[in-house]
Design a protein around this motif. Sequence first.
Motif, PDB file in Angstrom:
ATOM      1  N   SER A 194       0.829  -1.211   0.000  1.00 54.14           N
ATOM      2  CA  SER A 194       0.000   0.000   0.000  1.00 54.14           C
ATOM      3  C   SER A 194       0.863   1.260   0.000  1.00 54.14           C
ATOM      4  O   SER A 194       0.481   2.269  -0.606  1.00 54.14           O
ATOM      5  N   ILE A 195       2.028   1.207   0.617  1.00 57.39           N
ATOM      6  CA  ILE A 195       2.953   2.349   0.587  1.00 57.39           C
ATOM      7  C   ILE A 195       3.418   2.582  -0.857  1.00 57.39           C
ATOM      8  O   ILE A 195       3.436   3.716  -1.349  1.00 57.39           O
ATOM      9  N   ILE A 196       3.806   1.518  -1.539  1.00 54.28           N
ATOM     10  CA  ILE A 196       4.227   1.618  -2.943  1.00 54.28           C
ATOM     11  C   ILE A 196       3.108   2.220  -3.782  1.00 54.28           C
ATOM     12  O   ILE A 196       3.323   3.152  -4.571  1.00 54.28           O
ATOM     13  N   ASP A 197       1.892   1.701  -3.618  1.00 54.68           N
ATOM     14  CA  ASP A 197       0.754   2.198  -4.394  1.00 54.68           C
ATOM     15  C   ASP A 197       0.455   3.661  -4.089  1.00 54.68           C
ATOM     16  O   ASP A 197       0.158   4.448  -4.996  1.00 54.68           O
ATOM     17  N   THR A 198       0.553   4.041  -2.825  1.00 49.34           N
ATOM     18  CA  THR A 198       0.290   5.430  -2.436  1.00 49.34           C
ATOM     19  C   THR A 198       1.315   6.364  -3.070  1.00 49.34           C
ATOM     20  O   THR A 198       0.957   7.434  -3.595  1.00 49.34           O
ATOM     21  N   ILE A 199       2.571   5.981  -3.055  1.00 44.12           N
ATOM     22  CA  ILE A 199       3.608   6.801  -3.681  1.00 44.12           C
ATOM     23  C   ILE A 199       3.343   6.955  -5.172  1.00 44.12           C
ATOM     24  O   ILE A 199       3.463   8.059  -5.728  1.00 44.12           O
ATOM     25  N   LEU A 200       2.965   5.872  -5.843  1.00 42.03           N
ATOM     26  CA  LEU A 200       2.664   5.949  -7.276  1.00 42.03           C
ATOM     27  C   LEU A 200       1.475   6.872  -7.560  1.00 42.03           C
ATOM     28  O   LEU A 200       1.515   7.672  -8.504  1.00 42.03           O
ATOM     29  N   VAL A 201       0.427   6.767  -6.746  1.00 44.51           N
ATOM     30  CA  VAL A 201      -0.744   7.631  -6.938  1.00 44.51           C
ATOM     31  C   VAL A 201      -0.348   9.094  -6.758  1.00 44.51           C
ATOM     32  O   VAL A 201      -0.739   9.956  -7.560  1.00 44.51           O
ATOM     33  N   ILE A 202       0.439   9.382  -5.744  1.00 47.20           N
ATOM     34  CA  ILE A 202       0.881  10.762  -5.504  1.00 47.20           C
ATOM     35  C   ILE A 202       1.742  11.260  -6.671  1.00 47.20           C
ATOM     36  O   ILE A 202       1.609  12.414  -7.103  1.00 47.20           O
ATOM     37  N   MET A 203       2.609  10.393  -7.200  1.00 50.85           N
ATOM     38  CA  MET A 203       3.469  10.786  -8.316  1.00 50.85           C
ATOM     39  C   MET A 203       2.671  11.101  -9.579  1.00 50.85           C
ATOM     40  O   MET A 203       3.106  11.903 -10.407  1.00 50.85           O
ATOM     41  N   ILE A 204       1.522  10.476  -9.724  1.00 46.83           N
ATOM     42  CA  ILE A 204       0.680  10.721 -10.895  1.00 46.83           C
ATOM     43  C   ILE A 204      -0.273  11.891 -10.667  1.00 46.83           C
ATOM     44  O   ILE A 204      -0.406  12.770 -11.517  1.00 46.83           O
ATOM     45  N   THR A 205      -0.924  11.924  -9.518  1.00 47.45           N
ATOM     46  CA  THR A 205      -1.955  12.935  -9.289  1.00 47.45           C
ATOM     47  C   THR A 205      -1.405  14.314  -8.954  1.00 47.45           C
ATOM     48  O   THR A 205      -1.964  15.328  -9.385  1.00 47.45           O
ATOM     49  N   SER A 206      -0.319  14.383  -8.203  1.00 44.69           N
ATOM     50  CA  SER A 206       0.205  15.692  -7.781  1.00 44.69           C
ATOM     51  C   SER A 206       0.577  16.603  -8.947  1.00 44.69           C
ATOM     52  O   SER A 206       0.182  17.771  -8.957  1.00 44.69           O
ATOM     53  N   PRO A 207       1.335  16.116  -9.935  1.00 45.60           N
ATOM     54  CA  PRO A 207       1.643  17.009 -11.062  1.00 45.60           C
ATOM     55  C   PRO A 207       0.388  17.446 -11.834  1.00 45.60           C
ATOM     56  O   PRO A 207       0.307  18.587 -12.302  1.00 45.60           O
ATOM     57  N   LEU A 208      -0.585  16.548 -11.955  1.00 46.28           N
ATOM     58  CA  LEU A 208      -1.835  16.917 -12.637  1.00 46.28           C
ATOM     59  C   LEU A 208      -2.566  18.010 -11.873  1.00 46.28           C
ATOM     60  O   LEU A 208      -3.010  19.006 -12.457  1.00 46.28           O
ATOM     61  N   LEU A 209      -2.679  17.827 -10.569  1.00 46.77           N
ATOM     62  CA  LEU A 209      -3.360  18.833  -9.742  1.00 46.77           C
ATOM     63  C   LEU A 209      -2.601  20.158  -9.737  1.00 46.77           C
ATOM     64  O   LEU A 209      -3.204  21.222  -9.819  1.00 46.77           O
ATOM     65  N   TYR A 210      -1.282  20.085  -9.691  1.00 46.83           N
ATOM     66  CA  TYR A 210      -0.482  21.308  -9.707  1.00 46.83           C
ATOM     67  C   TYR A 210      -0.637  22.038 -11.036  1.00 46.83           C
ATOM     68  O   TYR A 210      -0.734  23.267 -11.070  1.00 46.83           O
ATOM     69  N   SER A 211      -0.684  21.282 -12.141  1.00 46.58           N
ATOM     70  CA  SER A 211      -0.813  21.923 -13.453  1.00 46.58           C
ATOM     71  C   SER A 211      -2.154  22.641 -13.616  1.00 46.58           C
ATOM     72  O   SER A 211      -2.252  23.600 -14.374  1.00 46.58           O
ATOM     73  N   ILE A 212      -3.149  22.213 -12.882  1.00 45.91           N
ATOM     74  CA  ILE A 212      -4.474  22.839 -12.961  1.00 45.91           C
ATOM     75  C   ILE A 212      -4.632  23.947 -11.926  1.00 45.91           C
ATOM     76  O   ILE A 212      -5.114  25.032 -12.237  1.00 45.91           O
ATOM     77  N   TYR A 213      -4.216  23.695 -10.689  1.00 46.34           N
ATOM     78  CA  TYR A 213      -4.497  24.603  -9.583  1.00 46.34           C
ATOM     79  C   TYR A 213      -3.283  25.380  -9.070  1.00 46.34           C
ATOM     80  O   TYR A 213      -3.443  26.320  -8.287  1.00 46.34           O
ATOM     81  N   GLY A 214      -2.081  24.965  -9.435  1.00 46.28           N
ATOM     82  CA  GLY A 214      -0.890  25.610  -8.902  1.00 46.28           C
ATOM     83  C   GLY A 214      -0.785  25.377  -7.403  1.00 46.28           C
ATOM     84  O   GLY A 214      -1.323  24.407  -6.868  1.00 46.28           O
ATOM     85  N   ASN A 215      -0.111  26.283  -6.727  1.00 48.36           N
ATOM     86  CA  ASN A 215       0.081  26.146  -5.269  1.00 48.36           C
ATOM     87  C   ASN A 215      -1.227  26.269  -4.499  1.00 48.36           C
ATOM     88  O   ASN A 215      -1.302  25.837  -3.353  1.00 48.36           O
ATOM     89  N   GLU A 216      -2.235  26.858  -5.111  1.00 49.80           N
ATOM     90  CA  GLU A 216      -3.544  27.011  -4.436  1.00 49.80           C
ATOM     91  C   GLU A 216      -4.058  25.670  -3.925  1.00 49.80           C
ATOM     92  O   GLU A 216      -4.683  25.597  -2.877  1.00 49.80           O
ATOM     93  N   TYR A 217      -3.761  24.610  -4.659  1.00 46.35           N
ATOM     94  CA  TYR A 217      -4.263  23.289  -4.273  1.00 46.35           C
ATOM     95  C   TYR A 217      -3.789  22.898  -2.878  1.00 46.35           C
ATOM     96  O   TYR A 217      -4.541  22.344  -2.090  1.00 46.35           O
ATOM     97  N   TRP A 218      -2.520  23.171  -2.569  1.00 47.12           N
ATOM     98  CA  TRP A 218      -1.951  22.780  -1.280  1.00 47.12           C
ATOM     99  C   TRP A 218      -2.180  23.822  -0.186  1.00 47.12           C
ATOM    100  O   TRP A 218      -1.948  23.557   0.972  1.00 47.12           O
ATOM    101  N   GLU A 219      -2.662  24.989  -0.573  1.00 46.21           N
ATOM    102  CA  GLU A 219      -2.874  26.072   0.398  1.00 46.21           C
ATOM    103  C   GLU A 219      -4.331  26.227   0.834  1.00 46.21           C
ATOM    104  O   GLU A 219      -4.613  26.947   1.780  1.00 46.21           O
ATOM    105  N   THR A 220      -5.233  25.565   0.165  1.00 44.91           N
ATOM    106  CA  THR A 220      -6.655  25.731   0.471  1.00 44.91           C
ATOM    107  C   THR A 220      -7.099  24.805   1.598  1.00 44.91           C
ATOM    108  O   THR A 220      -6.491  23.758   1.838  1.00 44.91           O
TER     109      THR A 220
END
Length: 143
Positions: free
Chosen positions: A20-46
């Motif tokens: 589950s740790i491996i899977d979680t890291i993979l999900v974060i590696m895929i989703t974080s750049p996508l979310l950042y490309s759409i929302y920028g830093n706002e995503y992590w600050e809201t």
Amino acid sequence: METSESQHHYVGFWARFGASIIDTILVIMITSPLLYSIYGNEYWETDQFIIGLPDFLISWVLPLVATVLFWVYKSATPGKMVLKAKVVDAETGNAPSTQQSIIRYVGYYISSLPIGLGFIWVAFDAKKQGWHDKIAGTVVVSQ
């Protein structure tokens, strides 16, 4: 293929935790750049739980669909593949059905609600089943 219970080697808590740790890291590696490309830093600050439809699709729907597809077509997520484990129907030993996989995924939320007790249950269960496995009729076995 019909399997007898004696042929199963059930995968225990720590191996499944590692997967589950491996899977979680993979999900974060895929989703974080996508979310950042759409929302920028706002995503992590809201303080909002879900910012909008793209957030919902990327953070909730994409992991659900990917996980269910891995279970149905490979009987394992990438983390389980690394550990040579697979999710199978508890009765037949075959790959879980789409219905079982969806139920198992929803069962993750049930397993996590009471301080993760449904996941910890794997450590004490004879077949090493978490609550999500029991609900879906699945087991995790070594390949």
